[in-house]
Design a protein around this motif. Structure first.
Motif, mmCIF file in Angstrom:
data_model
loop_
_atom_site.group_PDB
_atom_site.id
_atom_site.type_symbol
_atom_site.label_atom_id
_atom_site.label_comp_id
_atom_site.label_asym_id
_atom_site.label_seq_id
_atom_site.Cartn_x
_atom_site.Cartn_y
_atom_site.Cartn_z
ATOM 1 N N UNK A 163 43.080 41.445 27.074
ATOM 2 C CA UNK A 163 41.662 41.359 26.752
ATOM 3 C C UNK A 163 41.459 40.410 25.581
ATOM 4 N N UNK A 164 40.205 39.988 25.412
ATOM 5 C CA UNK A 164 39.864 39.085 24.307
ATOM 6 C C UNK A 164 39.100 39.872 23.254
ATOM 7 N N UNK A 165 39.563 39.784 22.015
ATOM 8 C CA UNK A 165 38.911 40.481 20.908
ATOM 9 C C UNK A 165 37.745 39.654 20.396
ATOM 10 N N UNK A 166 36.664 40.297 19.951
ATOM 11 C CA UNK A 166 35.605 39.548 19.275
ATOM 12 C C UNK A 166 36.144 38.881 18.019
ATOM 13 N N UNK A 167 35.558 37.733 17.684
ATOM 14 C CA UNK A 167 36.116 36.904 16.608
ATOM 15 C C UNK A 167 36.074 37.588 15.251
ATOM 16 N N UNK A 168 35.106 38.450 15.021
ATOM 17 C CA UNK A 168 34.950 39.004 13.673
ATOM 18 C C UNK A 168 35.593 40.388 13.555
ATOM 19 N N UNK A 169 36.591 40.665 14.387
ATOM 20 C CA UNK A 169 37.062 42.033 14.464
ATOM 21 C C UNK A 169 38.152 42.472 13.499
ATOM 22 N N UNK A 170 39.034 41.623 12.962
ATOM 23 C CA UNK A 170 40.195 42.169 12.249
ATOM 24 C C UNK A 170 39.837 43.168 11.153
ATOM 25 N N UNK A 171 38.821 42.884 10.361
ATOM 26 C CA UNK A 171 38.491 43.817 9.287
ATOM 27 C C UNK A 171 37.802 45.067 9.808
ATOM 28 N N UNK A 172 37.218 44.982 11.000
ATOM 29 C CA UNK A 172 36.446 46.120 11.509
ATOM 30 C C UNK A 172 37.328 47.288 11.908
ATOM 31 N N UNK A 173 38.636 47.070 12.069
ATOM 32 C CA UNK A 173 39.514 48.174 12.448
ATOM 33 C C UNK A 173 39.564 49.253 11.375
ATOM 34 N N UNK A 174 39.202 48.906 10.146
ATOM 35 C CA UNK A 174 39.246 49.888 9.065
ATOM 36 C C UNK A 174 38.097 50.889 9.158
ATOM 37 N N UNK A 175 37.062 50.583 9.943
ATOM 38 C CA UNK A 175 35.946 51.520 10.059
ATOM 39 C C UNK A 175 36.378 52.751 10.846
ATOM 40 N N UNK A 176 35.766 53.875 10.482
ATOM 41 C CA UNK A 176 36.222 55.151 11.028
ATOM 42 C C UNK A 176 36.010 55.233 12.544
ATOM 43 N N UNK A 177 34.820 54.805 13.015
ATOM 44 C CA UNK A 177 34.537 54.915 14.446
ATOM 45 C C UNK A 177 35.454 53.998 15.248
ATOM 46 N N UNK A 178 35.647 52.786 14.750
ATOM 47 C CA UNK A 178 36.514 51.849 15.455
ATOM 48 C C UNK A 178 37.960 52.347 15.435
ATOM 49 N N UNK A 179 38.343 52.950 14.323
ATOM 50 C CA UNK A 179 39.698 53.495 14.229
ATOM 51 C C UNK A 179 39.930 54.585 15.267
ATOM 52 N N UNK A 180 38.929 55.438 15.476
ATOM 53 C CA UNK A 180 39.059 56.486 16.490
ATOM 54 C C UNK A 180 39.167 55.881 17.887
ATOM 55 N N UNK A 181 38.389 54.826 18.142
ATOM 56 C CA UNK A 181 38.452 54.178 19.459
ATOM 57 C C UNK A 181 39.808 53.510 19.668
ATOM 58 N N UNK A 182 40.345 52.915 18.609
ATOM 59 C CA UNK A 182 41.671 52.299 18.724
ATOM 60 C C UNK A 182 42.724 53.367 19.008
ATOM 61 N N UNK A 209 38.098 51.663 30.505
ATOM 62 C CA UNK A 209 36.905 52.226 29.871
ATOM 63 C C UNK A 209 37.104 52.387 28.362
ATOM 64 N N UNK A 210 38.257 52.896 27.947
ATOM 65 C CA UNK A 210 38.464 53.072 26.497
ATOM 66 C C UNK A 210 38.603 51.712 25.817
ATOM 67 N N UNK A 211 39.160 50.729 26.535
ATOM 68 C CA UNK A 211 39.243 49.375 25.963
ATOM 69 C C UNK A 211 37.832 48.796 25.799
ATOM 70 N N UNK A 212 36.975 48.985 26.815
ATOM 71 C CA UNK A 212 35.599 48.492 26.705
ATOM 72 C C UNK A 212 34.879 49.134 25.531
ATOM 73 N N UNK A 213 35.111 50.427 25.332
ATOM 74 C CA UNK A 213 34.464 51.118 24.215
ATOM 75 C C UNK A 213 34.944 50.537 22.885
ATOM 76 N N UNK A 214 36.241 50.216 22.804
ATOM 77 C CA UNK A 214 36.762 49.612 21.575
ATOM 78 C C UNK A 214 36.140 48.238 21.344
ATOM 79 N N UNK A 215 36.068 47.432 22.405
ATOM 80 C CA UNK A 215 35.499 46.083 22.249
ATOM 81 C C UNK A 215 34.015 46.164 21.883
ATOM 82 N N UNK A 216 33.300 47.148 22.448
ATOM 83 C CA UNK A 216 31.893 47.330 22.058
ATOM 84 C C UNK A 216 31.798 47.713 20.587
ATOM 85 N N UNK A 217 32.712 48.559 20.144
ATOM 86 C CA UNK A 217 32.693 48.992 18.749
ATOM 87 C C UNK A 217 33.016 47.876 17.777
#
Lengths: 227, 68
Positions: A163-182, A209-217
């Protein structure tokens, strides 16, 4: 003969660097001279002479982290390929990850594949040959987008979803919701592995589906996820 | 890459190998072609003739006739 501690592989996050061989793009370690062969497991070897890699008191083995936010952001930007990997065999569990004897990717995320290819153009000989291999594959298939070709080439070679990650994502992994999706992506990539290997489309759709949810997040332009 | 202090050593033997054997995600596992079966039509291949039962030199037992 001893019974194994786990009958399913350990799943963790790690980064790869893009390399190439005669057949196309390959995954390489950004820190050591190791290449993940396509459709075959990579086995750890200790250059200090440990008998059983990974050893308890050594740093050898194939690394994976329990959460992607522990990866340094600059390393993710520099390498451009993030993913979940399966570890099995002898595995040393650490406080924040694992070192394993065998490794194979389960799901891959490319951080802007066009950018990865553009960035590697002036780099080492291996990466330049990767670019040539991808361009050759694009011409053979009459595709125009190099990034799409790289995604397809990695998917075909390694037999795992890419899959392709959104360009502004590396720092977003630290957010709680994104962390749960990861975490859900990591769990599903491991737990659904036997069913996916047997051709269960429901299991494949569940991982998608879980990958799509992560990419949306990870998309900052979308409204925040519901709690 | 710092992982923290080591906690324990695990011996992990997956029941299903994480390495795809060429059957994921596009290509299903290859099955042999089904064997052709004879059809009961006019163009069907003739069935092999059954062997007659061998009686190793013995005379066949006569059928008793009731009332003789």
């Amino acid at each position: 003969m001893t019974a194994p501690d786990l009958a399913a592989p350990v799943g963790g996050w790690r980064v790869w660097r893009l390399g190439a061989d005669d057949d196309g793009p390959v995954l390489e370690s950004p820190l050591a001279a190791a290449t993940w062969p396509a459709r075959a497991a990579l086995t750890a070897v200790c250059h200090r002479g440990c008998g059983d890699a990974p050893a308890w008191g050594c740093g050898c083995g194939l690394y994976a982290l329990d959460h992607p936010h522990r990866l340094a952001t600059d390393m993710l930007w520099r390498t451009g390929i993030l993913g979940c990997t399966a570890l099995w065999g002898r595995v040393v569990e650490h406080e924040e990850g694992w070192r394993g004897e065998h490794s194979y990717p389960l799901v891959l995320f490319l951080l802007s594949p066009d950018e990865v290819l553009r960035r590697v153009a002036g780099g080492s000989l291996a990466v330049a040959s990767a670019r040539r291999a991808v361009i050759g594959a694009a011409r053979a298939r009459r595709m125009t987008g190099l990034g799409e070709t790289l995604v397809g080439a990695l998917q075909r070679r390694y037999g795992v979803p890419v899959h392709v990650l959104p360009a502004s994502s590396p720092a977003a992994f630290a957010e709680r919701e994104v962390g749960a999706l990861a975490g859900r992506v990591r769990d599903e990539s491991v737990l659904g592995l036997p069913a996916r290997r047997l051709g269960d489309r429901v299991a494949t759709a569940r991982l998608d589906r879980v990958v799509d949810r992560l990419l949306e997040g990870l998309r900052p332009d979308l409204p925040p996820l519901p709690a | 890459m710092y992982l923290g202090e080591p906690v324990r050593v695990l011996h992990v033997e997956p029941v299903v190998s994480p390495v795809p054997d060429g059957d994921f995600p596009d290509v299903a596992a290859a099955l042999p072609d089904p064997r052709p079966r004879p059809t009961p039509g006019r163009d069907a291949a003739p069935l092999p003739e059954r062997r007659r039962r061998q009686t190793r030199g013995r005379r066949p037992r006569s059928t008793p006739v009731a009332g003789a």
